[in-house]
Motif scaffolding. Structure first.
Motif, PDB file in Angstrom:
ATOM      1  N   PHE A   4      10.218  16.009   3.437  1.00 29.25           N
ATOM      2  CA  PHE A   4       9.706  15.562   2.148  1.00 29.25           C
ATOM      3  C   PHE A   4       8.488  16.346   1.678  1.00 29.25           C
ATOM      4  CE2 PHE A   4      11.799  11.832   4.034  1.00 29.25           C
ATOM      5  CZ  PHE A   4      12.785  11.638   3.074  1.00 29.25           C
ATOM      6  N   SER A   5       8.175  17.448   2.314  1.00 27.41           N
ATOM      7  CA  SER A   5       7.023  18.235   1.884  1.00 27.41           C
ATOM      8  C   SER A   5       7.478  19.327   0.921  1.00 27.41           C
ATOM      9  CB  SER A   5       6.286  18.822   3.082  1.00 27.41           C
ATOM     10  OG  SER A   5       7.069  19.792   3.725  1.00 27.41           O
ATOM     11  N   VAL A   6       6.626  19.554  -0.059  1.00 26.32           N
ATOM     12  CA  VAL A   6       6.914  20.552  -1.092  1.00 26.32           C
ATOM     13  C   VAL A   6       5.660  21.394  -1.317  1.00 26.32           C
ATOM     14  CG1 VAL A   6       8.644  19.102  -2.258  1.00 26.32           C
ATOM     15  CG2 VAL A   6       6.254  19.003  -2.984  1.00 26.32           C
ATOM     16  N   SER A   7       5.827  22.481  -2.015  1.00 28.33           N
ATOM     17  CA  SER A   7       4.692  23.349  -2.312  1.00 28.33           C
ATOM     18  C   SER A   7       3.787  22.701  -3.357  1.00 28.33           C
ATOM     19  CB  SER A   7       5.185  24.701  -2.833  1.00 28.33           C
ATOM     20  OG  SER A   7       5.744  24.548  -4.127  1.00 28.33           O
ATOM     21  N   LYS A   8       2.557  23.201  -3.427  1.00 27.01           N
ATOM     22  CA  LYS A   8       1.623  22.715  -4.447  1.00 27.01           C
ATOM     23  C   LYS A   8       2.211  22.939  -5.835  1.00 27.01           C
ATOM     24  CE  LYS A   8      -1.952  25.168  -2.959  1.00 27.01           C
ATOM     25  NZ  LYS A   8      -3.343  25.660  -2.782  1.00 27.01           N
ATOM     26  N   ARG A   9       2.837  24.072  -6.026  1.00 29.36           N
ATOM     27  CA  ARG A   9       3.436  24.377  -7.333  1.00 29.36           C
ATOM     28  C   ARG A   9       4.519  23.350  -7.680  1.00 29.36           C
ATOM     29  NH1 ARG A   9       7.387  28.577  -9.532  1.00 29.36           N
ATOM     30  NH2 ARG A   9       6.607  28.882 -11.650  1.00 29.36           N
ATOM     31  N   THR A  10       5.330  22.980  -6.683  1.00 27.62           N
ATOM     32  CA  THR A  10       6.380  22.002  -6.921  1.00 27.62           C
ATOM     33  C   THR A  10       5.814  20.630  -7.260  1.00 27.62           C
ATOM     34  OG1 THR A  10       7.895  23.237  -5.503  1.00 27.62           O
ATOM     35  CG2 THR A  10       8.445  20.927  -5.897  1.00 27.62           C
ATOM     36  N   LEU A  11       4.647  20.294  -6.707  1.00 25.57           N
ATOM     37  CA  LEU A  11       3.998  19.023  -7.084  1.00 25.57           C
ATOM     38  C   LEU A  11       3.748  18.979  -8.588  1.00 25.57           C
ATOM     39  CD1 LEU A  11       1.407  18.518  -4.197  1.00 25.57           C
ATOM     40  CD2 LEU A  11       3.512  17.215  -4.589  1.00 25.57           C
ATOM     41  N   LEU A  12       3.366  20.109  -9.166  1.00 28.35           N
ATOM     42  CA  LEU A  12       3.154  20.159 -10.623  1.00 28.35           C
ATOM     43  C   LEU A  12       4.472  19.957 -11.373  1.00 28.35           C
ATOM     44  CD1 LEU A  12       0.648  23.147 -10.814  1.00 28.35           C
ATOM     45  CD2 LEU A  12       0.141  20.711 -11.132  1.00 28.35           C
ATOM     46  N   LEU A  13       5.541  20.506 -10.850  1.00 32.82           N
ATOM     47  CA  LEU A  13       6.852  20.331 -11.481  1.00 32.82           C
ATOM     48  C   LEU A  13       7.295  18.868 -11.399  1.00 32.82           C
ATOM     49  CD1 LEU A  13       9.231  21.701 -12.899  1.00 32.82           C
ATOM     50  CD2 LEU A  13      10.205  22.132 -10.629  1.00 32.82           C
ATOM     51  N   ILE A  14       7.069  18.234 -10.252  1.00 35.53           N
ATOM     52  CA  ILE A  14       7.411  16.817 -10.106  1.00 35.53           C
ATOM     53  C   ILE A  14       6.610  15.989 -11.107  1.00 35.53           C
ATOM     54  CG2 ILE A  14       7.295  14.813  -8.574  1.00 35.53           C
ATOM     55  CD1 ILE A  14       7.829  16.803  -6.226  1.00 35.53           C
ATOM     56  N   ALA A  15       5.310  16.273 -11.217  1.00 34.69           N
ATOM     57  CA  ALA A  15       4.474  15.564 -12.189  1.00 34.69           C
ATOM     58  C   ALA A  15       5.019  15.764 -13.595  1.00 34.69           C
ATOM     59  CB  ALA A  15       3.028  16.048 -12.104  1.00 34.69           C
ATOM     60  N   SER A  16       5.451  16.974 -13.913  1.00 40.78           N
ATOM     61  CA  SER A  16       6.014  17.256 -15.235  1.00 40.78           C
ATOM     62  C   SER A  16       7.239  16.382 -15.500  1.00 40.78           C
ATOM     63  CB  SER A  16       6.388  18.735 -15.334  1.00 40.78           C
ATOM     64  OG  SER A  16       6.992  19.019 -16.569  1.00 40.78           O
ATOM     65  N   PHE A  17       8.157  16.329 -14.545  1.00 40.26           N
ATOM     66  CA  PHE A  17       9.374  15.525 -14.718  1.00 40.26           C
ATOM     67  C   PHE A  17       9.067  14.037 -14.857  1.00 40.26           C
ATOM     68  CE2 PHE A  17      12.041  18.945 -12.445  1.00 40.26           C
ATOM     69  CZ  PHE A  17      12.398  19.523 -13.653  1.00 40.26           C
ATOM     70  N   VAL A  18       8.139  13.541 -14.031  1.00 42.78           N
ATOM     71  CA  VAL A  18       7.793  12.115 -14.085  1.00 42.78           C
ATOM     72  C   VAL A  18       7.200  11.761 -15.442  1.00 42.78           C
ATOM     73  CG1 VAL A  18       6.227  10.362 -13.137  1.00 42.78           C
ATOM     74  CG2 VAL A  18       7.566  11.818 -11.595  1.00 42.78           C
ATOM     75  N   TRP A  19       6.232  12.553 -15.905  1.00 42.25           N
ATOM     76  CA  TRP A  19       5.593  12.261 -17.189  1.00 42.25           C
ATOM     77  C   TRP A  19       6.549  12.459 -18.359  1.00 42.25           C
ATOM     78  CZ3 TRP A  19       1.559   9.395 -17.649  1.00 42.25           C
ATOM     79  CH2 TRP A  19       0.666   9.301 -16.574  1.00 42.25           C
ATOM     80  N   LEU A  20       7.400  13.484 -18.288  1.00 42.51           N
ATOM     81  CA  LEU A  20       8.388  13.668 -19.357  1.00 42.51           C
ATOM     82  C   LEU A  20       9.362  12.494 -19.415  1.00 42.51           C
ATOM     83  CD1 LEU A  20       9.250  17.468 -19.100  1.00 42.51           C
ATOM     84  CD2 LEU A  20       8.283  16.283 -21.088  1.00 42.51           C
ATOM     85  N   VAL A  64      -5.656  17.699 -16.434  1.00 41.77           N
ATOM     86  CA  VAL A  64      -6.654  18.627 -15.895  1.00 41.77           C
ATOM     87  C   VAL A  64      -7.093  18.180 -14.499  1.00 41.77           C
ATOM     88  CG1 VAL A  64      -9.009  19.516 -16.204  1.00 41.77           C
ATOM     89  CG2 VAL A  64      -7.449  19.374 -18.164  1.00 41.77           C
ATOM     90  N   LYS A  65      -7.385  16.894 -14.351  1.00 43.75           N
ATOM     91  CA  LYS A  65      -7.865  16.352 -13.076  1.00 43.75           C
ATOM     92  C   LYS A  65      -6.828  16.549 -11.966  1.00 43.75           C
ATOM     93  CE  LYS A  65      -8.654  11.944 -10.808  1.00 43.75           C
ATOM     94  NZ  LYS A  65      -8.512  10.510 -10.944  1.00 43.75           N
ATOM     95  N   HIS A  66      -5.587  16.167 -12.230  1.00 46.98           N
ATOM     96  CA  HIS A  66      -4.564  16.236 -11.175  1.00 46.98           C
ATOM     97  C   HIS A  66      -4.130  17.668 -10.888  1.00 46.98           C
ATOM     98  CE1 HIS A  66      -4.236  12.021 -10.307  1.00 46.98           C
ATOM     99  NE2 HIS A  66      -4.290  11.784 -11.600  1.00 46.98           N
ATOM    100  N   THR A  67      -4.132  18.525 -11.896  1.00 49.60           N
ATOM    101  CA  THR A  67      -3.820  19.932 -11.641  1.00 49.60           C
ATOM    102  C   THR A  67      -4.894  20.554 -10.761  1.00 49.60           C
ATOM    103  OG1 THR A  67      -2.602  20.134 -13.733  1.00 49.60           O
ATOM    104  CG2 THR A  67      -3.391  22.177 -12.721  1.00 49.60           C
ATOM    105  N   ALA A  68      -6.155  20.253 -11.047  1.00 48.58           N
ATOM    106  CA  ALA A  68      -7.254  20.784 -10.227  1.00 48.58           C
ATOM    107  C   ALA A  68      -7.175  20.243  -8.801  1.00 48.58           C
ATOM    108  CB  ALA A  68      -8.599  20.434 -10.864  1.00 48.58           C
ATOM    109  N   ARG A  69      -6.866  18.954  -8.661  1.00 48.74           N
ATOM    110  CA  ARG A  69      -6.762  18.355  -7.331  1.00 48.74           C
ATOM    111  C   ARG A  69      -5.652  19.017  -6.529  1.00 48.74           C
ATOM    112  NH1 ARG A  69      -3.325  14.903  -5.718  1.00 48.74           N
ATOM    113  NH2 ARG A  69      -2.791  14.179  -7.800  1.00 48.74           N
ATOM    114  N   ILE A  70      -4.488  19.172  -7.148  1.00 45.52           N
ATOM    115  CA  ILE A  70      -3.354  19.799  -6.465  1.00 45.52           C
ATOM    116  C   ILE A  70      -3.677  21.243  -6.101  1.00 45.52           C
ATOM    117  CG2 ILE A  70      -0.986  20.636  -6.812  1.00 45.52           C
ATOM    118  CD1 ILE A  70      -0.559  17.998  -8.491  1.00 45.52           C
ATOM    119  N   SER A  71      -4.274  21.971  -7.012  1.00 47.90           N
ATOM    120  CA  SER A  71      -4.608  23.377  -6.764  1.00 47.90           C
ATOM    121  C   SER A  71      -5.620  23.536  -5.636  1.00 47.90           C
ATOM    122  CB  SER A  71      -5.171  24.014  -8.035  1.00 47.90           C
ATOM    123  OG  SER A  71      -4.203  24.004  -9.047  1.00 47.90           O
TER     124      SER A  71
END
Length: 143
Positions: A4-20, A64-71
């Motif tokens: 169940f682990s994914v890359s930091k970049r993929t976390l941003l994609l998951i966030a995108s799908f959830v919010w969309l 901004v907050k969550h992107t910075a945290r993930i990065s």
């Protein structure tokens, strides 16, 4: 590594799908209410105002907050639900519960649903789009 682990970049994609998904669904509910005779220039202007307020004061800052945290994560791979922190999941649960209760219990008139949900859904959709843009622009740092 965990299944169940994914890359930091993929976390941003998951966030995108959830919010969309959330944004499009909420906006759809609002637009369906508009279709029941609540469409007017004033109501559309109010929806735009609601969306702008939520974007400027809540969701724009959240992206901004969550992107910075993930990065900032030291490791490259993380549990797939770490696109949010615990307080964000709690806020999301409270908002979902409140929204469902308002509609199912008839606590607000349909014109409110039209105006508020369309504005809120648009702001949520913008957050999903912004997370997607951040995913596209994310640069993996070499190990």
């Amino acid at each position: 590594m965990s299944l169940f682990s994914v890359s930091k970049r993929t976390l941003l994609l998951i966030a995108s799908f959830v919010w969309l998904a959330a944004g499009v669904n909420i906006a759809r509910i609002g637009l369906e209410a508009y279709a029941n005779g609540h469409l007017s220039i004033l109501n559309v202007a109010l929806s735009v105002a609601v969306g702008a307020v939520f974007w400027m004061f809540v969701f724009g800052k959240l992206v901004v907050k969550h992107t910075a945290r993930i990065s900032s994560y030291a490791d490259e791979r993380h549990f797939f639900l770490k696109f949010f922190d615990i307080p964000a999941f709690v806020i999301m649960a409270v908002m979902m519960t409140g929204g469902i209760a308002i509609r199912s219990l008839g606590l607000a008139p349909e014109v409110f649903i039209a105006v508020f949900y369309t504005g809120l859904g648009t702001a949520l959709t913008c957050a999903g789009i912004r997370f997607g843009v951040n995913w596209l622009r994310f640069e993996v740092t070499p190990a």
